[in-house]
Scaffold this active site. Sequence first.
Site, PDB file in Angstrom:
ATOM      1  N   SER D  62     -30.252  19.903 -16.573  1.00  0.00           N
ATOM      2  CA  SER D  62     -30.405  20.619 -17.969  1.00  0.00           C
ATOM      3  C   SER D  62     -29.052  21.355 -18.251  1.00  0.00           C
ATOM      4  CB  SER D  62     -31.466  21.444 -17.673  1.00  0.00           C
ATOM      5  OG  SER D  62     -32.720  20.692 -17.939  1.00  0.00           O
ATOM      6  N   LYS D  65     -27.149  20.103 -21.229  1.00  0.00           N
ATOM      7  CA  LYS D  65     -27.660  20.406 -22.673  1.00  0.00           C
ATOM      8  C   LYS D  65     -26.671  21.319 -23.496  1.00  0.00           C
ATOM      9  CE  LYS D  65     -32.712  19.652 -21.178  1.00  0.00           C
ATOM     10  NZ  LYS D  65     -33.673  20.661 -20.655  1.00  0.00           N
ATOM     11  N   TYR D 190     -29.076  10.607 -22.722  1.00  0.00           N
ATOM     12  CA  TYR D 190     -29.760  11.745 -22.095  1.00  0.00           C
ATOM     13  C   TYR D 190     -29.736  11.724 -20.597  1.00  0.00           C
ATOM     14  CZ  TYR D 190     -33.012  15.513 -21.019  1.00  0.00           C
ATOM     15  OH  TYR D 190     -33.556  16.603 -20.546  1.00  0.00           O
ATOM     16  N   TYR D 242     -35.816  27.956 -18.941  1.00  0.00           N
ATOM     17  CA  TYR D 242     -36.929  27.619 -19.104  1.00  0.00           C
ATOM     18  C   TYR D 242     -38.105  28.812 -19.286  1.00  0.00           C
ATOM     19  CZ  TYR D 242     -34.928  23.665 -17.055  1.00  0.00           C
ATOM     20  OH  TYR D 242     -33.925  22.301 -16.569  1.00  0.00           O
ATOM     21  N   VAL D 260     -32.496  21.238 -12.777  1.00  0.00           N
ATOM     22  CA  VAL D 260     -33.305  20.936 -11.497  1.00  0.00           C
ATOM     23  C   VAL D 260     -32.522  20.189 -10.421  1.00  0.00           C
ATOM     24  CG1 VAL D 260     -35.349  20.685 -12.917  1.00  0.00           C
ATOM     25  CG2 VAL D 260     -34.121  18.568 -12.760  1.00  0.00           C
TER      26      VAL D 260
END
Lengths: 306, 306, 306, 306
Positions: D62, D65, D190, D242, D260
Site C-alpha cells: 500500500s 499508493k 495495481y 487504514y 502489508v
Amino acid sequence: MINSVLETVIQQVRPLARQGRVATYIPELGKQDPDLLGIAMASVQGEVWTAGDWDRKFTMQSISKVVSLGLAMVEIGEERVFSRVGVDPTADPFNSIMRLEMVAPHRPQNPLINAGAIVTLSLLPHGEARERFEAVRDLARRLTGSQDLNLDEAVYLSEKETSDRNRSLAYFMRSVGVLEGDIEDILDSYFMQCSLSVNARDLAVMGATLASGGVNPFTGERVLPSKVCRVLRALMATCGLYDGSGEFAVRVGVPAKSGVGGGIVASVPMRYGIGVFGPALDPKGNSLGGIAMLEKLSQELSLRVL
Amino acid sequence: MINSVLETVIQQVRPLARQGRVATYIPELGKQDPDLLGIAMASVQGEVWTAGDWDRKFTMQSISKVVSLGLAMVEIGEERVFSRVGVDPTADPFNSIMRLEMVAPHRPQNPLINAGAIVTLSLLPHGEARERFEAVRDLARRLTGSQDLNLDEAVYLSEKETSDRNRSLAYFMRSVGVLEGDIEDILDSYFMQCSLSVNARDLAVMGATLASGGVNPFTGERVLPSKVCRVLRALMATCGLYDGSGEFAVRVGVPAKSGVGGGIVASVPMRYGIGVFGPALDPKGNSLGGIAMLEKLSQELSLRVL
Amino acid sequence: MINSVLETVIQQVRPLARQGRVATYIPELGKQDPDLLGIAMASVQGEVWTAGDWDRKFTMQSISKVVSLGLAMVEIGEERVFSRVGVDPTADPFNSIMRLEMVAPHRPQNPLINAGAIVTLSLLPHGEARERFEAVRDLARRLTGSQDLNLDEAVYLSEKETSDRNRSLAYFMRSVGVLEGDIEDILDSYFMQCSLSVNARDLAVMGATLASGGVNPFTGERVLPSKVCRVLRALMATCGLYDGSGEFAVRVGVPAKSGVGGGIVASVPMRYGIGVFGPALDPKGNSLGGIAMLEKLSQELSLRVL
Amino acid sequence: MINSVLETVIQQVRPLARQGRVATYIPELGKQDPDLLGIAMASVQGEVWTAGDWDRKFTMQSISKVVSLGLAMVEIGEERVFSRVGVDPTADPFNSIMRLEMVAPHRPQNPLINAGAIVTLSLLPHGEARERFEAVRDLARRLTGSQDLNLDEAVYLSEKETSDRNRSLAYFMRSVGVLEGDIEDILDSYFMQCSLSVNARDLAVMGATLASGGVNPFTGERVLPSKVCRVLRALMATCGLYDGSGEFAVRVGVPAKSGVGGGIVASVPMRYGIGVFGPALDPKGNSLGGIAMLEKLSQELSLRVL
C-alpha cells in the site's frame, strides 16, 4: 369462462403496464417491446388457458433460480444447500453486496437473490458451465413440459458483457470463503440459465407442476419430490419478488417468482400455475403489468392462499 | 381425534423445547417456567381443541402488533398507514435501527418490527397512552372473544424500565421525521399493548377470526373487514417471525406471528386458528417449542398454504 | 503585521462565507446573523491579535468535546477513557448511529463524535449534570483564561428540546452496554457544555494553551499535562471536523475542532492558537468562513504541520 | 548519536514485534521471516542513518499508493483526481466494499484505501498495465533516489492469483460507474505497483523527499511540486494506516503510510524521512514493530507534529 377472464385482465391492465420501463442494464433486454402482455394459466388437472402474447418468447432471468435451486436440492440435498445459503427474506435489492460484508458468516440470505443463486449453482456436481447449464435446462424442460426451451444467445452474450455487479458479488463471496471454484465458469452457467427462453404458457405449466407437488400435469412425470416443491413455494412466497415480495404477498397472496425479462411464474398450491409476461418493469425490477394481472386474477378467481 | 393429535404433538416437542431459553432482556419475562407448553386450535366453524398448558396466561408482546395494525387500518385507512410504514420483509433483527438511518426515506420496513409497530400506534387517533391502549385491548377482546384480557402490570412495569432500545428507535424516528408526538406517551401505550395477557386458546380464536376473514366464529361478530384480514395474514406470512420468517415459511407454511412472551398465533385461511405457548425461545426470539408444535401440526393436518 | 493579515483574511473570505447557512436543527442557533466573521490568534509566548467580530459570543457546541475529553483523561486516566471510546477517524456524519449497531463491540469510534462525547462525559466522576458541567466549564475557563465563560440559557433550553438524535444515540448505547447511568442527566450535562458561551479570542487562547503543551501563556497556569494535549491535538487533526476532517487536513494542515455554533479552535503545536467564528456553515456542519480564514492564514503564515 | 538511537529502538521493540503475524492472505508474503526489523532515517539536508535489517528488500504494497497518487496529481491534476476519489478518513478496513454500495455517489473515500488507489491508477493517461506500472516505478525511483527498484515477480504473481477482494471492489466500482476501463489491466498494474521491491533506506529517502516539499535531498532533483507533497502528507496523517490511523496519530503524530509487506514510510515536514520494516503485522495490517519503532523514535527525537 377462464379464457374470457384472462382476456379481460389483459385489457384492464394495459394502460398501467405502459408506465413501466424495460430493463436496460442488459442492453439486449432493452430492445423488448414494452407493450407486450401475455398470460397463461394451467390447472393441476391438466387444463390450460391463454391470452394475449402468451406465445412470445422471453428469457427466464431470475425465474431460473427456482429451477437451479430445485435441482440442487435434488442432487446434493436440502441440508447441504442450506448450510451455504440462508432462507431469510431481505429488504435489500437483488444485487446487494453490503450485507454479505456486514453480517458474518457472509452467507447469502436466500437462494433467490443473485448471490444466493450463484452459490447454489456452484454446488451442483457438474464439471463445467455448459454441463451445469444443461442440467438446469433439462429440469426446466421437464417442469414446463416443453422441449423447445433453449438458450437465447443474444441475451446470454449481452449479460456476459455487462455483468460487473455479479462478478463483484462472486469474487467477494470467494474472498470470504462462501463460494469456491472457477468464478468465470460459475458465472457463465449463471448467465446461461438466466438466458433460457420461455413463454407464458411454459411458466404456467411450471407453476402447475410446483403446485401439484412435483408431478407435471401434462406429461404425468414426477419431476421433483413434493418436499422440494414445498420449499420452493415457501421461498417464492417470502422472497420471490426481491424487495417487492411483501407488497406482492399483500396484493396477490400467492407464491411467485419474477425475472427482469418480464416474466412471473405463480403457483397456487393444489390448484393452478400461472405465467405472465410484460417486459415493462417497476422500479424494483418486477413486471408492472405482470403483477397487476396476477392481482386481478387472484381477486377474480379467489386464488389467495395468504 | 384432533385432541389426541394435539397431545401427541406436545409430547414429541417437549425434549426440544427445553433447549430454548426464556427471554431475559425484560426481567419479568425471565421468571417464566421454561417447561410450559400449551396449544389450542379453533376452526372457523366454531370448534375448539386444547392440550397442555393451554390456559396459562402470558403476555402477547409482538403478537399485539397484529391487533394494533388491524385497528390502525380500520381507524385511519390502509393507505395512510402504509404511507408511513413499509410492507417489506427484512433480514434484520426485530429491533434494528441501522436500516432506518441508512435507507431514505427512513420509513420502518414493516409494521411487525418494533419501529413499525411504534409508528403504527402513533397514528391512532386517540388522546393518550391509556386510551390508545384501551382501543387495542378492546379489539383484542373482540378478536379472541375473551373479556378476560387485561394488562399484566408486572410485565408492563418491567418493560417500561428496560426499554432503552425501543426508546432509541423512537427518538431516532422522530429525529428523521417519521414519528410525531409525545415519545414517552407513545411508548407507554406500546409497552401496555405488549403486556396484554392471553392464553393459547385466546390466540387460537384470534387466529380463527383472522382465518375466517374477520368474523369471530364463537361470538359471530364481524370484528374486522376481510380486506384487513388479508393484509394481516400476508404480513404474518412474510414478516411474522422476525428474521426467522423465511425458515418458518419453509417448515410450517402458514401465516403466523410470534411474541417473546412465548406465544405464536397462526391463521390458516378459511380453516383454522392456532395458538401455541412455550416461553423457551430460540436465538431469534421465537418460541422454540411453539414453532416445532406448529411444524408437526402442519404436517399432521396438512395445514400448509405455501 | 499580523493584525493586518487577519483583517485581510476577513475581507477576502466575506463573499464566500455568505454562501453558508446557519445551523437550524437547534432553533436558537438559527437566529444567528450569518454575516458575522471574527478571528483571533494567540502565540505560546503570550501575544494576541484580533480582527472582525472577535468579541461576539457564540456557543462552543462540539468544541466543548475537547474540553471534556481533556478533563476525563486527567480525572480517570487515558486508559480508562479509551477502553470505552475509540480513536478512529470516521467517514460517518457526526450523529450517526449505524456503525454503533453494526460493529461489535458497539464502541463509539472516537470522543469527538456525539456518541463518543456523551460516553466520555458519563465517565466523569461527578454526581450530577450540574456538577459535571461545572467541572467542564472550570477547565474551559482555565484553558481560555477567561472567567467570563457561562451557559447560554436560551441555546441550552433549545438544545434540550430538540435533541431527539442525541437521545436516540444515548439510549442505544445504554441498550448495548457501552453507556451507563441516568441518560437524561448525562444528556443534560452534554447540552450544557455545548451551550458554553465563548468568543474567538477565548478559542485562540485555548488553542495556544493546547499548542504550548498545557500551560496557558497568559495566566502562566499549567492547565493540562502535555501528554493529554498531544492526544487532544492528534484527535483534532484526524477527527476534528467530522467527515470534513480529511479535506481540512489537506487544505489547512493543523489540528482543529469545529462546532455548529460557528466556531473553530486551531492549535499549531509550539506556536499558535487560533479562534475563528462564522455562523454560516457548510453542508458538513463546519463554519464555511472559518475554514476559509484558517486556510488563508495557514498559507500566509506557514502554519501547516502536515 | 542518531545511529545509536536507531540501534536502541530496534532492541527495545524486538520482543513486541515478535507478537505480530506476517500477512498470509497473499501466500508469498507469508514466507517472510517475522523476526526481521530494520530502520533508516534521512534528513532533508541529505544525511542518512540506518540500523538492523535496513537493507532487506520487501514489497511496497500500500505504500505504493502514495507514489501513484502523486503521479496522478502531477499528470492529470489534483482537481480531476479528487472529483473521483474523496479525501475522507474512514473507520472501515482497507478492503471494505460496503460503503461503496451504501453511500451515493459510490466514490471511494480516499486514495489510500484499495478502492481509491485502484480508481487513481485507472485515471493515469497511459496505455496499458505495464506502461502504467513503469510510470509509477519511475516516480518511485526518483522519490527514493534508487535505480534498483524493481518488481518482485513472485509476490506479483502471488497477488494476482489471490486477489478476489480487489477484483470484487473493481467490478463493483465499474458497475456503479466510478471506474472505467479494462478491469484486469487496471488490476494488473495495481498488483505490479504493490510488488515494487524496496528497503527501509529507500523509504527513508522517499519520506525525506516528501518532507522537503518534493526535492530529493540526495539527488537534488525536484521530483514533485510542494503542493502535491502537502496533499500526500495530509492524507498520510489522516488515512495512512487504514483504520489504525487515529491511534497512530495519537501515539506517533507524524504523517506516514504503511503496507502489508511490513514497511512504513514516515515524513516529518521540513526535517526527516523515516523508513521502517518489520513483516509481523498487527490485526489491522500494519507492522507491529514498525509502529513501535516510530513511536519510540518520535519521543526520543521530538518528531511529533501533532
